[in-house]
Design a protein around this motif. Sequence first.
Motif, PDB file in Angstrom:
ATOM      1  N   ALA A 133       0.833  -1.201   0.000  1.00  0.00           N
ATOM      2  CA  ALA A 133       0.000   0.000   0.000  1.00  0.00           C
ATOM      3  C   ALA A 133       0.872   1.256   0.000  1.00  0.00           C
ATOM      4  O   ALA A 133       0.598   2.223  -0.728  1.00  0.00           O
ATOM      5  CB  ALA A 133      -0.923  -0.001   1.208  1.00  0.00           C
ATOM      6  N   ARG A 134       1.928   1.227   0.800  1.00  0.00           N
ATOM      7  CA  ARG A 134       2.819   2.387   0.888  1.00  0.00           C
ATOM      8  C   ARG A 134       3.527   2.632  -0.441  1.00  0.00           C
ATOM      9  O   ARG A 134       3.633   3.763  -0.908  1.00  0.00           O
ATOM     10  CB  ARG A 134       3.833   2.157   2.006  1.00  0.00           C
ATOM     11  CG  ARG A 134       4.550   3.389   2.416  1.00  0.00           C
ATOM     12  CD  ARG A 134       5.312   3.181   3.709  1.00  0.00           C
ATOM     13  NE  ARG A 134       4.418   3.356   4.866  1.00  0.00           N
ATOM     14  CZ  ARG A 134       4.330   2.520   5.897  1.00  0.00           C
ATOM     15  NH1 ARG A 134       5.065   1.448   5.929  1.00  0.00           N
ATOM     16  NH2 ARG A 134       3.520   2.782   6.892  1.00  0.00           N
ATOM     17  N   ARG A 135       4.004   1.554  -1.068  1.00  0.00           N
ATOM     18  CA  ARG A 135       4.690   1.666  -2.355  1.00  0.00           C
ATOM     19  C   ARG A 135       3.733   2.192  -3.426  1.00  0.00           C
ATOM     20  O   ARG A 135       4.095   3.045  -4.246  1.00  0.00           O
ATOM     21  CB  ARG A 135       5.245   0.293  -2.764  1.00  0.00           C
ATOM     22  CG  ARG A 135       6.404   0.366  -3.705  1.00  0.00           C
ATOM     23  CD  ARG A 135       7.020  -0.999  -3.981  1.00  0.00           C
ATOM     24  NE  ARG A 135       7.579  -1.618  -2.790  1.00  0.00           N
ATOM     25  CZ  ARG A 135       7.186  -2.781  -2.276  1.00  0.00           C
ATOM     26  NH1 ARG A 135       6.213  -3.470  -2.836  1.00  0.00           N
ATOM     27  NH2 ARG A 135       7.751  -3.268  -1.192  1.00  0.00           N
ATOM     28  N   SER A 136       2.498   1.726  -3.388  1.00  0.00           N
ATOM     29  CA  SER A 136       1.495   2.176  -4.346  1.00  0.00           C
ATOM     30  C   SER A 136       1.201   3.667  -4.172  1.00  0.00           C
ATOM     31  O   SER A 136       1.084   4.407  -5.157  1.00  0.00           O
ATOM     32  CB  SER A 136       0.210   1.363  -4.151  1.00  0.00           C
ATOM     33  OG  SER A 136      -0.819   1.875  -4.948  1.00  0.00           O
ATOM     34  N   ARG A 137       1.103   4.112  -2.925  1.00  0.00           N
ATOM     35  CA  ARG A 137       0.847   5.523  -2.631  1.00  0.00           C
ATOM     36  C   ARG A 137       1.984   6.396  -3.154  1.00  0.00           C
ATOM     37  O   ARG A 137       1.744   7.444  -3.769  1.00  0.00           O
ATOM     38  CB  ARG A 137       0.697   5.681  -1.118  1.00  0.00           C
ATOM     39  CG  ARG A 137       0.442   7.079  -0.643  1.00  0.00           C
ATOM     40  CD  ARG A 137       0.286   7.082   0.873  1.00  0.00           C
ATOM     41  NE  ARG A 137       0.431   8.412   1.419  1.00  0.00           N
ATOM     42  CZ  ARG A 137      -0.564   9.288   1.525  1.00  0.00           C
ATOM     43  NH1 ARG A 137      -1.771   8.953   1.104  1.00  0.00           N
ATOM     44  NH2 ARG A 137      -0.357  10.476   2.040  1.00  0.00           N
ATOM     45  N   ILE A 138       3.216   5.940  -2.956  1.00  0.00           N
ATOM     46  CA  ILE A 138       4.377   6.694  -3.420  1.00  0.00           C
ATOM     47  C   ILE A 138       4.370   6.770  -4.943  1.00  0.00           C
ATOM     48  O   ILE A 138       4.612   7.825  -5.527  1.00  0.00           O
ATOM     49  CB  ILE A 138       5.685   6.072  -2.892  1.00  0.00           C
ATOM     50  CG1 ILE A 138       5.776   6.260  -1.377  1.00  0.00           C
ATOM     51  CG2 ILE A 138       6.896   6.677  -3.576  1.00  0.00           C
ATOM     52  CD1 ILE A 138       6.877   5.474  -0.703  1.00  0.00           C
ATOM     53  N   ARG A 139       4.073   5.647  -5.596  1.00  0.00           N
ATOM     54  CA  ARG A 139       4.042   5.625  -7.059  1.00  0.00           C
ATOM     55  C   ARG A 139       2.987   6.581  -7.604  1.00  0.00           C
ATOM     56  O   ARG A 139       3.176   7.201  -8.653  1.00  0.00           O
ATOM     57  CB  ARG A 139       3.756   4.201  -7.563  1.00  0.00           C
ATOM     58  CG  ARG A 139       4.956   3.307  -7.491  1.00  0.00           C
ATOM     59  CD  ARG A 139       4.744   2.078  -8.350  1.00  0.00           C
ATOM     60  NE  ARG A 139       5.697   1.044  -8.009  1.00  0.00           N
ATOM     61  CZ  ARG A 139       5.377  -0.138  -7.502  1.00  0.00           C
ATOM     62  NH1 ARG A 139       4.113  -0.454  -7.276  1.00  0.00           N
ATOM     63  NH2 ARG A 139       6.305  -1.014  -7.219  1.00  0.00           N
ATOM     64  N   THR A 140       1.857   6.697  -6.885  1.00  0.00           N
ATOM     65  CA  THR A 140       0.804   7.624  -7.305  1.00  0.00           C
ATOM     66  C   THR A 140       1.318   9.056  -7.276  1.00  0.00           C
ATOM     67  O   THR A 140       1.099   9.822  -8.222  1.00  0.00           O
ATOM     68  CB  THR A 140      -0.426   7.484  -6.384  1.00  0.00           C
ATOM     69  OG1 THR A 140      -0.882   6.138  -6.440  1.00  0.00           O
ATOM     70  CG2 THR A 140      -1.536   8.423  -6.817  1.00  0.00           C
ATOM     71  N   PHE A 141       2.014   9.412  -6.218  1.00  0.00           N
ATOM     72  CA  PHE A 141       2.587  10.757  -6.118  1.00  0.00           C
ATOM     73  C   PHE A 141       3.597  10.997  -7.242  1.00  0.00           C
ATOM     74  O   PHE A 141       3.622  12.072  -7.847  1.00  0.00           O
ATOM     75  CB  PHE A 141       3.258  10.953  -4.761  1.00  0.00           C
ATOM     76  CG  PHE A 141       2.311  11.388  -3.673  1.00  0.00           C
ATOM     77  CD1 PHE A 141       2.094  12.721  -3.418  1.00  0.00           C
ATOM     78  CD2 PHE A 141       1.631  10.453  -2.911  1.00  0.00           C
ATOM     79  CE1 PHE A 141       1.224  13.139  -2.418  1.00  0.00           C
ATOM     80  CE2 PHE A 141       0.759  10.843  -1.910  1.00  0.00           C
ATOM     81  CZ  PHE A 141       0.554  12.195  -1.665  1.00  0.00           C
ATOM     82  N   ALA A 197       5.388  15.060  -3.414  1.00  0.00           N
ATOM     83  CA  ALA A 197       5.931  13.709  -3.567  1.00  0.00           C
ATOM     84  C   ALA A 197       7.187  13.488  -2.740  1.00  0.00           C
ATOM     85  O   ALA A 197       7.449  12.372  -2.280  1.00  0.00           O
ATOM     86  CB  ALA A 197       6.232  13.438  -5.038  1.00  0.00           C
ATOM     87  N   LYS A 241       1.866  11.614 -10.562  1.00  0.00           N
ATOM     88  CA  LYS A 241       1.320  12.970 -10.670  1.00  0.00           C
ATOM     89  C   LYS A 241       2.399  13.954 -11.111  1.00  0.00           C
ATOM     90  O   LYS A 241       2.136  14.857 -11.910  1.00  0.00           O
ATOM     91  CB  LYS A 241       0.715  13.408  -9.333  1.00  0.00           C
ATOM     92  CG  LYS A 241      -0.595  12.710  -9.023  1.00  0.00           C
ATOM     93  CD  LYS A 241      -1.131  13.116  -7.682  1.00  0.00           C
ATOM     94  CE  LYS A 241      -2.414  12.347  -7.356  1.00  0.00           C
ATOM     95  NZ  LYS A 241      -2.900  12.600  -6.011  1.00  0.00           N
ATOM     96  N   GLU A 291       6.715  12.075   0.776  1.00  0.00           N
ATOM     97  CA  GLU A 291       6.196  10.716   0.678  1.00  0.00           C
ATOM     98  C   GLU A 291       7.320   9.732   0.392  1.00  0.00           C
ATOM     99  O   GLU A 291       7.385   8.646   0.979  1.00  0.00           O
ATOM    100  CB  GLU A 291       5.126  10.614  -0.419  1.00  0.00           C
ATOM    101  CG  GLU A 291       3.802  11.208  -0.039  1.00  0.00           C
ATOM    102  CD  GLU A 291       3.153  10.520   1.142  1.00  0.00           C
ATOM    103  OE1 GLU A 291       3.247   9.275   1.266  1.00  0.00           O
ATOM    104  OE2 GLU A 291       2.549  11.224   1.964  1.00  0.00           O
TER     105      GLU A 291
END
Length: 87
Positions: A23-31, A54, A34, A57
Motif C-alpha cells: 500500500a505504501r509503495r502504491s501511494r508513493i508511485r501515485t505521487f 511527492a 502525478k 512521501e
Amino acid sequence: MANSPQSKKRARQNERRLAVNKARRSRIRTFLRKVEEAIASGDKEAAATALKAAQPELMRGVTKGVYHKNTASRKVSRLASRVKAIV
C-alpha cells in the motif's frame, strides 16, 4: 509450509507487512505519477507543486524501509532537474 508456532507467527507477520508495504509503495508511485503527468503537460507550477508533495512521501518510504535512501534521493534529484528544465 511453516510448522513451528514461531514460524507460523512469522508467516502471519510477513503477510501483514507485505500488505502495508504494498500500500505504501502504491501511494508513493501515485505521487510520482502525478509529477510525471505534470512534467508531460509542461505546466512548471503544477509540476513543482506535485514534486513538493511527492518528496516527503518518498522520504517517508525510506524511513519505513520501503525504499533505500539513495534510491529515493536519486528519484527526487532526477525529477527536480526535469521540473527545473520545463520552459
